[in-house]
Design a protein around this motif. Sequence first.
Motif, PDB file in Angstrom:
ATOM      1  N   ASP A  97       0.999  -0.925  -0.566  1.00  0.00           N
ATOM      2  CA  ASP A  97      -0.210   0.067  -0.100  1.00  0.00           C
ATOM      3  C   ASP A  97       1.109   1.145  -0.861  1.00  0.00           C
ATOM      4  N   LYS A  98       1.270   1.363  -0.837  1.00  0.00           N
ATOM      5  CA  LYS A  98       2.157   3.245  -1.526  1.00  0.00           C
ATOM      6  C   LYS A  98       1.392   3.808  -0.839  1.00  0.00           C
ATOM      7  N   ASP A  99      -0.184   4.295   0.051  1.00  0.00           N
ATOM      8  CA  ASP A  99      -0.692   5.496   0.644  1.00  0.00           C
ATOM      9  C   ASP A  99      -0.433   4.979   2.022  1.00  0.00           C
ATOM     10  N   ASN A 100      -0.018   4.133   2.206  1.00  0.00           N
ATOM     11  CA  ASN A 100       0.513   4.130   3.789  1.00  0.00           C
ATOM     12  C   ASN A 100       1.813   3.462   4.780  1.00  0.00           C
ATOM     13  N   LEU A 101       2.728   4.089   3.838  1.00  0.00           N
ATOM     14  CA  LEU A 101       4.211   3.945   3.851  1.00  0.00           C
ATOM     15  C   LEU A 101       4.237   4.565   5.306  1.00  0.00           C
ATOM     16  N   GLU A 102       3.603   5.574   5.285  1.00  0.00           N
ATOM     17  CA  GLU A 102       4.790   6.726   6.587  1.00  0.00           C
ATOM     18  C   GLU A 102       3.609   5.392   7.846  1.00  0.00           C
ATOM     19  N   LYS A 103       2.481   4.937   8.068  1.00  0.00           N
ATOM     20  CA  LYS A 103       2.429   4.542   8.414  1.00  0.00           C
ATOM     21  C   LYS A 103       2.000   2.818   9.112  1.00  0.00           C
ATOM     22  N   ALA A 104       2.697   2.078   7.799  1.00  0.00           N
ATOM     23  CA  ALA A 104       3.859   1.190   7.997  1.00  0.00           C
ATOM     24  C   ALA A 104       5.071   1.359   8.703  1.00  0.00           C
ATOM     25  N   LEU A 105       5.884   2.513   8.540  1.00  0.00           N
ATOM     26  CA  LEU A 105       6.845   2.853   9.317  1.00  0.00           C
ATOM     27  C   LEU A 105       7.003   3.067  10.756  1.00  0.00           C
ATOM     28  N   ASN A 106       5.737   3.836  11.075  1.00  0.00           N
ATOM     29  CA  ASN A 106       5.313   3.584  12.258  1.00  0.00           C
ATOM     30  C   ASN A 106       4.613   3.101  13.009  1.00  0.00           C
ATOM     31  N   SER A 107       4.466   1.877  12.601  1.00  0.00           N
ATOM     32  CA  SER A 107       3.454   0.419  13.450  1.00  0.00           C
ATOM     33  C   SER A 107       4.516   0.108  14.003  1.00  0.00           C
ATOM     34  N   SER A 108       3.965  -0.983  15.638  1.00  0.00           N
ATOM     35  CA  SER A 108       4.509  -1.711  15.570  1.00  0.00           C
ATOM     36  C   SER A 108       3.887  -3.108  15.748  1.00  0.00           C
ATOM     37  N   THR A 109       4.500  -3.821  16.135  1.00  0.00           N
ATOM     38  CA  THR A 109       4.255  -5.741  15.512  1.00  0.00           C
ATOM     39  C   THR A 109       3.521  -5.949  16.782  1.00  0.00           C
ATOM     40  N   LYS A 110       3.488  -5.174  18.494  1.00  0.00           N
ATOM     41  CA  LYS A 110       3.487  -5.449  19.253  1.00  0.00           C
ATOM     42  C   LYS A 110       2.316  -4.401  20.006  1.00  0.00           C
ATOM     43  N   LYS A 111       1.588  -5.062  20.565  1.00  0.00           N
ATOM     44  CA  LYS A 111       0.528  -3.747  20.526  1.00  0.00           C
ATOM     45  C   LYS A 111       0.919  -2.370  22.073  1.00  0.00           C
ATOM     46  N   GLU A 112       1.482  -3.322  22.748  1.00  0.00           N
ATOM     47  CA  GLU A 112       2.082  -2.424  24.180  1.00  0.00           C
ATOM     48  C   GLU A 112       2.850  -1.310  23.648  1.00  0.00           C
ATOM     49  N   GLU A 113       3.514  -2.057  22.640  1.00  0.00           N
ATOM     50  CA  GLU A 113       4.855  -0.977  22.485  1.00  0.00           C
ATOM     51  C   GLU A 113       4.749   0.362  21.109  1.00  0.00           C
ATOM     52  N   LYS A 114       5.003   1.455  22.020  1.00  0.00           N
ATOM     53  CA  LYS A 114       4.457   1.983  20.680  1.00  0.00           C
ATOM     54  C   LYS A 114       5.687   2.667  20.646  1.00  0.00           C
ATOM     55  N   ASN A 115       6.335   2.494  18.979  1.00  0.00           N
ATOM     56  CA  ASN A 115       7.655   4.153  18.460  1.00  0.00           C
ATOM     57  C   ASN A 115       6.958   5.316  17.970  1.00  0.00           C
ATOM     58  N   PRO A 116       7.569   6.080  18.627  1.00  0.00           N
ATOM     59  CA  PRO A 116       8.035   7.417  17.933  1.00  0.00           C
ATOM     60  C   PRO A 116       7.526   6.975  16.665  1.00  0.00           C
ATOM     61  N   ALA A 117       7.523   8.349  16.147  1.00  0.00           N
ATOM     62  CA  ALA A 117       7.059   8.834  14.461  1.00  0.00           C
ATOM     63  C   ALA A 117       8.355   9.028  14.016  1.00  0.00           C
ATOM     64  N   MET A 118       9.062   8.876  13.473  1.00  0.00           N
ATOM     65  CA  MET A 118       9.927   9.019  12.145  1.00  0.00           C
ATOM     66  C   MET A 118      10.760  10.344  12.881  1.00  0.00           C
ATOM     67  N   PRO A 119      11.324  10.336  12.722  1.00  0.00           N
ATOM     68  CA  PRO A 119      11.658  12.210  12.343  1.00  0.00           C
ATOM     69  C   PRO A 119      12.233  12.800  10.609  1.00  0.00           C
ATOM     70  N   ARG A 120      11.886  13.485  10.650  1.00  0.00           N
ATOM     71  CA  ARG A 120      11.264  14.177   9.012  1.00  0.00           C
ATOM     72  C   ARG A 120      12.767  13.328   8.191  1.00  0.00           C
ATOM     73  N   GLU A 121      14.200  14.089   8.417  1.00  0.00           N
ATOM     74  CA  GLU A 121      15.313  14.133   8.386  1.00  0.00           C
ATOM     75  C   GLU A 121      15.970  11.975   7.920  1.00  0.00           C
ATOM     76  N   MET A 122      15.070  10.966   9.130  1.00  0.00           N
ATOM     77  CA  MET A 122      15.374  10.151   8.960  1.00  0.00           C
ATOM     78  C   MET A 122      14.887   9.237   8.298  1.00  0.00           C
ATOM     79  N   GLU A 123      13.299   9.912   8.003  1.00  0.00           N
ATOM     80  CA  GLU A 123      12.590   8.801   6.892  1.00  0.00           C
ATOM     81  C   GLU A 123      12.716   9.337   5.421  1.00  0.00           C
ATOM     82  N   ILE A 124      13.390  10.597   5.278  1.00  0.00           N
ATOM     83  CA  ILE A 124      13.782  10.496   4.192  1.00  0.00           C
ATOM     84  C   ILE A 124      14.986   9.917   3.855  1.00  0.00           C
ATOM     85  N   GLY A 125      15.765   9.565   4.519  1.00  0.00           N
ATOM     86  CA  GLY A 125      17.299   8.426   4.687  1.00  0.00           C
ATOM     87  C   GLY A 125      16.821   7.181   4.259  1.00  0.00           C
ATOM     88  N   PHE A 126      15.708   7.362   4.759  1.00  0.00           N
ATOM     89  CA  PHE A 126      15.643   5.078   4.960  1.00  0.00           C
ATOM     90  C   PHE A 126      15.119   5.435   3.728  1.00  0.00           C
TER      91      PHE A 126
END
Length: 82
Positions: A4-33
Amino acid sequence: MAIDKDNLEKALNSSTKKEEKNPAMPREMEIGFHQGALNTLFNERNEMIKIIQQIEGVMSAHIKRLEELGVKINFGKAEEKK
């Protein structure tokens, strides 16, 4: 596997565990990724093209030899069965 090309940001910021929440990736880091991913995929595509070219060369040699031996090769579209 559908991507799903429209949900890349959601896929990057989602976690496999429900209890674990990853903070949003900084813009510069996401661009580099994304730039790194594109660079890797570009290089992989180029290598795949090289492999296909090698396969085509070997296939051509076999086809040429078979034709020299009088065997007719037909790679046309297979007829549909009714």
